[in-house]
Design a protein around this motif. Structure first.
Motif, PDB file in Angstrom:
ATOM      1  N   UNK A  42       0.818  -1.232   0.000  1.00 44.58           N
ATOM      2  CA  UNK A  42       0.000   0.000   0.000  1.00 44.58           C
ATOM      3  C   UNK A  42       0.844   1.272   0.000  1.00 44.58           C
ATOM      4  N   UNK A  43       2.025   1.211   0.632  1.00 45.46           N
ATOM      5  CA  UNK A  43       2.862   2.408   0.741  1.00 45.46           C
ATOM      6  C   UNK A  43       3.407   2.855  -0.604  1.00 45.46           C
ATOM      7  N   UNK A  44       3.601   1.911  -1.544  1.00 42.35           N
ATOM      8  CA  UNK A  44       4.150   2.292  -2.844  1.00 42.35           C
ATOM      9  C   UNK A  44       3.076   2.327  -3.920  1.00 42.35           C
ATOM     10  N   UNK A  45       1.816   2.184  -3.520  1.00 43.88           N
ATOM     11  CA  UNK A  45       0.722   2.376  -4.454  1.00 43.88           C
ATOM     12  C   UNK A  45       0.094   1.137  -5.049  1.00 43.88           C
ATOM     13  N   UNK A  46       0.431  -0.058  -4.552  1.00 53.24           N
ATOM     14  CA  UNK A  46      -0.182  -1.290  -5.061  1.00 53.24           C
ATOM     15  C   UNK A  46      -1.459  -1.545  -4.261  1.00 53.24           C
ATOM     16  N   UNK A  47      -2.596  -1.539  -4.951  1.00 51.77           N
ATOM     17  CA  UNK A  47      -3.875  -1.618  -4.245  1.00 51.77           C
ATOM     18  C   UNK A  47      -4.754  -2.787  -4.672  1.00 51.77           C
ATOM     19  N   UNK A  48      -4.335  -3.554  -5.691  1.00 50.10           N
ATOM     20  CA  UNK A  48      -5.155  -4.677  -6.157  1.00 50.10           C
ATOM     21  C   UNK A  48      -4.509  -5.999  -5.785  1.00 50.10           C
ATOM     22  N   UNK A  49      -5.332  -7.045  -5.666  1.00 51.80           N
ATOM     23  CA  UNK A  49      -4.801  -8.367  -5.333  1.00 51.80           C
ATOM     24  C   UNK A  49      -3.881  -8.870  -6.433  1.00 51.80           C
ATOM     25  N   UNK A  50      -4.271  -8.634  -7.678  1.00 48.77           N
ATOM     26  CA  UNK A  50      -3.447  -9.065  -8.805  1.00 48.77           C
ATOM     27  C   UNK A  50      -2.080  -8.383  -8.764  1.00 48.77           C
ATOM     28  N   UNK A  51      -2.085  -7.080  -8.475  1.00 48.93           N
ATOM     29  CA  UNK A  51      -0.823  -6.356  -8.382  1.00 48.93           C
ATOM     30  C   UNK A  51       0.031  -6.842  -7.233  1.00 48.93           C
ATOM     31  N   UNK A  52      -0.619  -7.194  -6.129  1.00 47.74           N
ATOM     32  CA  UNK A  52       0.113  -7.699  -4.969  1.00 47.74           C
ATOM     33  C   UNK A  52       0.783  -9.040  -5.280  1.00 47.74           C
ATOM     34  N   UNK A  53       0.033  -9.943  -5.910  1.00 40.56           N
ATOM     35  CA  UNK A  53       0.599 -11.250  -6.270  1.00 40.56           C
ATOM     36  C   UNK A  53       1.767 -11.064  -7.229  1.00 40.56           C
ATOM     37  N   UNK A  54       1.606 -10.162  -8.172  1.00 39.65           N
ATOM     38  CA  UNK A  54       2.676  -9.846  -9.117  1.00 39.65           C
ATOM     39  C   UNK A  54       3.914  -9.363  -8.357  1.00 39.65           C
ATOM     40  N   UNK A  55       3.696  -8.456  -7.420  1.00 44.54           N
ATOM     41  CA  UNK A  55       4.777  -7.880  -6.614  1.00 44.54           C
ATOM     42  C   UNK A  55       5.533  -8.960  -5.841  1.00 44.54           C
ATOM     43  N   UNK A  56       4.791  -9.879  -5.230  1.00 42.27           N
ATOM     44  CA  UNK A  56       5.407 -10.951  -4.439  1.00 42.27           C
ATOM     45  C   UNK A  56       6.170 -11.919  -5.335  1.00 42.27           C
ATOM     46  N   UNK A  57       5.515 -12.405  -6.384  1.00 43.41           N
ATOM     47  CA  UNK A  57       6.122 -13.430  -7.235  1.00 43.41           C
ATOM     48  C   UNK A  57       7.351 -12.895  -7.962  1.00 43.41           C
ATOM     49  N   UNK A  58       7.218 -11.713  -8.562  1.00 39.88           N
ATOM     50  CA  UNK A  58       8.353 -11.132  -9.293  1.00 39.88           C
ATOM     51  C   UNK A  58       9.517 -10.872  -8.345  1.00 39.88           C
ATOM     52  N   UNK A  59       9.222 -10.306  -7.171  1.00 44.26           N
ATOM     53  CA  UNK A  59      10.286 -10.031  -6.202  1.00 44.26           C
ATOM     54  C   UNK A  59      10.978 -11.292  -5.732  1.00 44.26           C
ATOM     55  N   UNK A  60      10.192 -12.324  -5.426  1.00 45.28           N
ATOM     56  CA  UNK A  60      10.768 -13.569  -4.918  1.00 45.28           C
ATOM     57  C   UNK A  60      11.619 -14.262  -5.975  1.00 45.28           C
ATOM     58  N   UNK A  61      11.098 -14.355  -7.186  1.00 47.46           N
ATOM     59  CA  UNK A  61      11.832 -15.017  -8.267  1.00 47.46           C
ATOM     60  C   UNK A  61      13.115 -14.264  -8.565  1.00 47.46           C
ATOM     61  N   UNK A  62      13.022 -12.938  -8.633  1.00 51.55           N
ATOM     62  CA  UNK A  62      14.205 -12.143  -8.936  1.00 51.55           C
ATOM     63  C   UNK A  62      15.282 -12.304  -7.861  1.00 51.55           C
ATOM     64  N   UNK A  63      14.892 -12.173  -6.597  1.00 45.96           N
ATOM     65  CA  UNK A  63      15.875 -12.253  -5.511  1.00 45.96           C
ATOM     66  C   UNK A  63      16.551 -13.616  -5.468  1.00 45.96           C
ATOM     67  N   UNK A  64      15.766 -14.679  -5.669  1.00 49.56           N
ATOM     68  CA  UNK A  64      16.330 -16.034  -5.632  1.00 49.56           C
ATOM     69  C   UNK A  64      17.255 -16.259  -6.823  1.00 49.56           C
ATOM     70  N   UNK A  65      16.815 -15.850  -8.018  1.00 45.02           N
ATOM     71  CA  UNK A  65      17.650 -16.021  -9.204  1.00 45.02           C
ATOM     72  C   UNK A  65      18.938 -15.210  -9.102  1.00 45.02           C
TER      73      UNK A  65
END
Length: 238
Positions: A190-213
């Motif tokens: 919410x602090x950076x402007x993500x307000x939808x569930x789809x956007x949240x899932x995107x944020x989590x998955x992309x961040x997790x995959x990127x950090x691990x890779x």
């Protein structure tokens, strides 16, 4: 004035030659810088849209600290692998304390009266005023993720001894980054402007995959750093 035998001579504490304080300093600096950068939400492939069921895959949602967070885990792995869980925990708690100090300083700076000639109060407040929220998210994710990361690495090492370093590094990252990313994103979105569930899932998955890779990609460098430090530090066994 002539020195007499009874006059005390100056004494100084001995500074050891360990790499530990240097790594802790880098680790802590990475956390502070990351928390400021993370106040900015960023988007890749903004002109493209692709959904998989209810989840929007493109564009990719991240925060501006995406390139720096993996470094904190790499340094955490180095600390744990070389110095053990107790020393890593000390570094993690040190970073936690300094992040709280940073947050307090930013909060005070925002509240201090701006000079009549200072025209950037609103911009300053918008950027660093968000930091306490981001730090709250980061602290929660950081404590859970880093402690899990260190614990899993030590747990695997106790069963493999000095063999299979890559298993320890990747296994601990998979567990630690998952806990960190989910916790951090749930609070920070919410602090950076993500307000939808789809956007949240995107944020989590992309961040997790990127950090691990990212950690997997730099694994050869992590190997070399760990080998270099181990070769120049005294060791002990449990």
């Amino acid at each position: 004035m002539t020195e007499t035998a009874t006059e005390p001579k100056p004494h100084f504490a001995t500074v050891g030659r360990s790499f530990y304080p240097i790594i802790v300093a880098l680790f802590t600096a990475t956390l502070i810088i990351s928390n400021v950068c993370a106040t900015k939400g960023i988007e890749f492939f903004g002109g493209h849209h692709f959904s998989l069921g209810p989840v929007q895959i493109l564009p990719l949602n991240l925060d501006a600290a995406f390139f720096l967070f993996p470094l904190a885990y790499i340094l955490g792995d180095v600390l744990t692998e070389v110095y053990g869980f107790v020393a890593a925990r000390r570094a993690i708690l040190t970073g936690f304390a300094i992040m709280l100090l940073t947050t307090a300083c930013f909060a005070i700076a925002v509240k201090l009266p701006a000079a009549s000639w200072y025209e950037n109060q609103h911009a300053f407040s918008t950027v660093v005023g968000t930091v306490p929220w981001i730090v709250g998210a980061s602290v929660a994710g950081y404590l859970v993720g880093q402690l899990l990361n260190s614990y899993v690495l030590v747990w695997i090492k106790a069963r493999t001894n000095e063999r299979f370093l890559w298993v320890r590094l990747i296994g601990s990252t998979v567990v630690g980054e998952l806990a960190d990313t989910v916790t951090f994103c749930a609070i920070a979105a919410p602090a950076i402007g993500i307000s939808t569930f789809s956007g949240f899932v995107n944020y989590v998955v992309v961040g997790y995959v990127w950090k691990t890779l990212a950690e997997v990609i730099v694994l050869p460098i992590t190997y070399r750093v760990i080998a270099l430090i181990k070769a120049n530090e005294p060791t002990y066994t449990y």
